[in-house]
Scaffold this motif. Structure first.
Motif, PDB file in Angstrom:
ATOM      1  N   ALA A  60       1.318   3.448   4.656  1.00  0.00           N
ATOM      2  CA  ALA A  60      -0.065   3.250   5.102  1.00  0.00           C
ATOM      3  C   ALA A  60      -1.293   3.978   4.800  1.00  0.00           C
ATOM      4  N   ARG A  76      -4.134   6.424   5.896  1.00  0.00           N
ATOM      5  CA  ARG A  76      -4.161   7.079   7.169  1.00  0.00           C
ATOM      6  C   ARG A  76      -5.783   6.747   7.751  1.00  0.00           C
ATOM      7  N   TYR A  77      -6.770   6.669   6.985  1.00  0.00           N
ATOM      8  CA  TYR A  77      -7.933   6.430   7.512  1.00  0.00           C
ATOM      9  C   TYR A  77      -8.555   4.894   7.062  1.00  0.00           C
ATOM     10  N   HIS A  83      -7.859  -2.589   5.182  1.00  0.00           N
ATOM     11  CA  HIS A  83      -6.562  -2.020   5.846  1.00  0.00           C
ATOM     12  C   HIS A  83      -6.264  -2.752   7.199  1.00  0.00           C
ATOM     13  N   SER A 128       3.394  15.401   6.196  1.00  0.00           N
ATOM     14  CA  SER A 128       3.981  14.357   5.791  1.00  0.00           C
ATOM     15  C   SER A 128       3.034  13.312   4.969  1.00  0.00           C
ATOM     16  N   THR A 129       2.117  13.643   4.820  1.00  0.00           N
ATOM     17  CA  THR A 129       0.870  12.806   3.926  1.00  0.00           C
ATOM     18  C   THR A 129       1.292  13.266   2.408  1.00  0.00           C
ATOM     19  N   GLY A 132       5.701   4.463  14.912  1.00  0.00           N
ATOM     20  CA  GLY A 132       5.248   5.751  14.683  1.00  0.00           C
ATOM     21  C   GLY A 132       6.263   6.740  15.254  1.00  0.00           C
ATOM     22  N   GLN A 139      -0.132  -3.438   3.990  1.00  0.00           N
ATOM     23  CA  GLN A 139      -0.435  -2.162   3.130  1.00  0.00           C
ATOM     24  C   GLN A 139      -0.365  -2.759   1.416  1.00  0.00           C
ATOM     25  N   GLU A 148      -5.984   8.692   1.816  1.00  0.00           N
ATOM     26  CA  GLU A 148      -4.766   9.576   2.190  1.00  0.00           C
ATOM     27  C   GLU A 148      -3.593   8.784   2.780  1.00  0.00           C
ATOM     28  N   TYR A 149      -2.348   9.283   2.459  1.00  0.00           N
ATOM     29  CA  TYR A 149      -1.347   8.609   2.948  1.00  0.00           C
ATOM     30  C   TYR A 149      -1.250   8.601   4.510  1.00  0.00           C
ATOM     31  N   GLY A 150      -0.791   7.651   5.122  1.00  0.00           N
ATOM     32  CA  GLY A 150      -0.492   7.777   6.584  1.00  0.00           C
ATOM     33  C   GLY A 150       0.807   8.486   7.013  1.00  0.00           C
ATOM     34  N   LEU A 151       1.315   8.617   8.093  1.00  0.00           N
ATOM     35  CA  LEU A 151       2.321   9.116   8.834  1.00  0.00           C
ATOM     36  C   LEU A 151       3.086   7.919   8.878  1.00  0.00           C
TER      37      LEU A 151
END
Ligand code: HEM
Length: 519
Positions: free
Chosen positions: A495, A497-498, A190, A68-69, A231, A321, A487-490
């Motif tokens: 978001a 991701r990290y 973030h 999904s990223t 989520g 974000q 990296e994009y979050g789910l």
């Protein structure tokens, strides 16, 4: 013949001896019928589709196998390969027609607004989080809440009150950054912004923060519940079998528990306010407790909780974000250092070391341009959809039938060379200066378009300018990894991701160039 017709025919003609033959004939017929699209959807040979479709399942396997990223970059690649209009079909979800042109958005979100609803796929998946709140409402309920919200955001007293709240909560961010600067530790900008925006919303809604900024490195049950439930709900949007999955795993129970935690927190606050009396507060709760429905009755407790929770969710992740992406965009290696230099100079000139006010924001034209440029490249809602409720024809002649979904991507459109020119990949705030208002540009849909345009847009800009202004007035930030895009979050929002690890140092005011050069 329809599927039910075929099945009826087989049932009527099946005998012990021909059962197997009829079964395989039925399977062959269905395989032929659904050779290129998902079961339950209409075949659309008139539409372009990406490769990877499988009989019965349509594009489900392709979508399920994609991390999904990578989703938004996949949409961008597909836009380049197939053009702005293409389609996928998913069993149990339906046909989605992607239309990434300003004309399409004008048509669906403005001109023929009435023909497109949030629809059952959205309300079913997100219902636990939003209830009957504005984000999942249509028709009269939406109109009623929209009127309330528009009134609220236009009241002068509310604007002044929000400015005070922004400054008060921002001070806690500055204290946290100050300690990090003293100790030389790396902090996650973030995560800090998520704590800031949720606390702002608590204060704005009912005069008390959720205590996230006092606990950035720890856990706040309400904040955790919001994040975890969102989520779970976001996953439902892409999983046609989510009800079964949640019934046979612990996820369903978890969702109910999280929903309970969220609602209880708000209910307690509402009850306390009722006990203590309204007073002359200027917050959202005050407005809601004073409001009546069209029959003159006060809003029910459940509806009130739905509305407050929806507002809180609408204003938390999007805000947090976008400010985190703004900081990243200005500090990354690829961005011309003069961008940060100009921004810091403007902050110093406009604020002159004091606190931002509603009036000073109007002078922060460059900061506003940086914010909009960030939203172009990193829209917090990168992809969106509406369900068509009445057969319609899109501006390019494409038919869309009731029950099919229209989807669009602000992320893809914000990165389209055709729409923004050859420098589309560069972070160039200047493209927003001296322009007409961003909201009148149909190619920019990060705040949505038409009657459902983000009602909190003005609030969002003020909040972003306040926190960015105060942080840059006091600190220099450096990315730990300035050469890498996080990296994009789910989930449904964009978001990181990290997170966004940064180093902080105290700033000597008047030294705008140092920030840019060192960054
Ligand atoms: C950068 C920050 C923000 C962005 C990019 C953003 C974007 C959006 C978008 C795209 C929508 C349309 C959603 C849909 O119907 O599918 C929306 C709706 C909405 N937003 Fe925002 N938003 C932001 C901040 C906020 C804030 C801070 C608030 C509250 C103070 C807020 C309140 C709302 C509400 C209540 C709606 C529903 C409007 C309606 O359905 O009529 N937003 N926003």
């Amino acid at each position: 013949m329809t599927i039910s017709g075929i099945v009826r025919f087989v049932a009527q003609h099946a005998t012990r001896s021909n059962k197997l033959k009829l079964f395989f004939t039925l399977l062959a017929l269905l395989t032929y019928k659904y050779r290129s699209h998902a079961i339950g959807t209409r075949r659309r040979p008139d539409l372009k589709e990406p490769k990877g479709t499988v009989p019965f399942f349509g594009h489900m396997i392709l979508m399920a196998s994609m991390p999904s990223t990578d989703l938004y970059d996949y949409f961008e690649r597909t836009y380049r390969e197939l053009g702005p209009v293409w389609s996928i079909s998913l069993p149990g979800i339906g046909r989605m027609i992607q239309g990434d042109t300003p004309e399409m958005l004008e048509h669906v979100l403005k001109t023929n607004f009435w023909a497109y609803h949030k629809g059952p796929h959205f309300t079913g998946s997100m219902g636990d989080a939003f209830g009957k709140g504005i984000l999942s409402a249509d028709g009269e309920s939406w109109k009623f809440q929209r009127k309330l919200a528009t009134h609220l955001f236009n009241v002068n007293a509310f604007r002044e009150y929000t400015s005070e709240v922004f400054n008060k909560e921002a001070q806690k961010v500055l204290d946290y950054l100050s300690k990090a600067a003293d100790s030389g530790s790396v902090v996650d900008f973030h995560a800090i912004m998520h704590a800031f925006t949720l606390d702002v919303f608590g204060s704005v809604s009912f005069g008390e923060s959720f205590g996230c900024l006092e606990n950035i490195d720890g856990s706040v049950p309400f904040a955790d519940a919001v994040g975890d439930l969102l989520g779970i709900c976001s996953l439902r949007l892409v999983d046609p079998l989510w009800k079964v999955r949640e019934a046979v795993t612990s996820v369903g129970k978890k969702a109910r528990e999280l929903k309970f935690v969220m609602r209880e927190r708000i209910r307690t606050i509402v009850e306390r306010r009722r006990r203590e009396g309204l007073g002359d507060k200027k917050d959202i709760l005050q407005l809601l407790l004073e409001a009546t429905d069209d029959d003159g009755n006060p809003l029910t407790e459940e509806y009130l909780v739905d509305i407050i929770l929806t507002f809180t969710i609408a204003g938390r992740d999007t805000m947090a974000q976008s400010v985190a992406w703004m900081m990243f965009s200005m500090l990354r290696n690829e961005t011309d250092p003069s961008v940060m230099e100009k921004l810091v100079r403007e902050v110093d000139e406009v604020l002159g070391g004091s606190l931002p006010t509603y009036e000073t924001h109007k002078k922060q034209k460059y900061a506003e341009a940086c914010f909009f440029e960030t939203l172009r490249m990193y829209p917090p809602l990168p992809r969106n959809f509406k369900t068509c409720v009445q057969d319609d024809i899109l501006p390019d002649g494409t038919k869309i039938y009731a029950g099919e979904m229209f989807t669009w991507s602000s992320y893809v459109m914000g990165r389209s060379e055709q729409l923004w020119g050859p420098d589309v990949k560069e972070f160039k705030p200047d493209r927003w200066l001296g322009r007409e208002k961003a909201s009148s540009l149909s190619k920019f849909s990060s705040f949505h378009l038409g009657p459902r345009t983000c009602v909190g847009q003005g609030f969002a800009v003020l909040e972003a300018l306040t926190i960015v202004g105060l942080v840059l007035q006091n600190f220099e930030l450096k990315l730990v990894e300035p050469g890498k895009v996080p990296e994009y979050g789910l989930g449904t929002t964009l978001a990181m991701r990290y997170g966004l690890p940064v180093r902080v140092t105290h700033r000597v005011r008047g030294d705008a160039s140092a920030t840019a050069v060192e960054a």
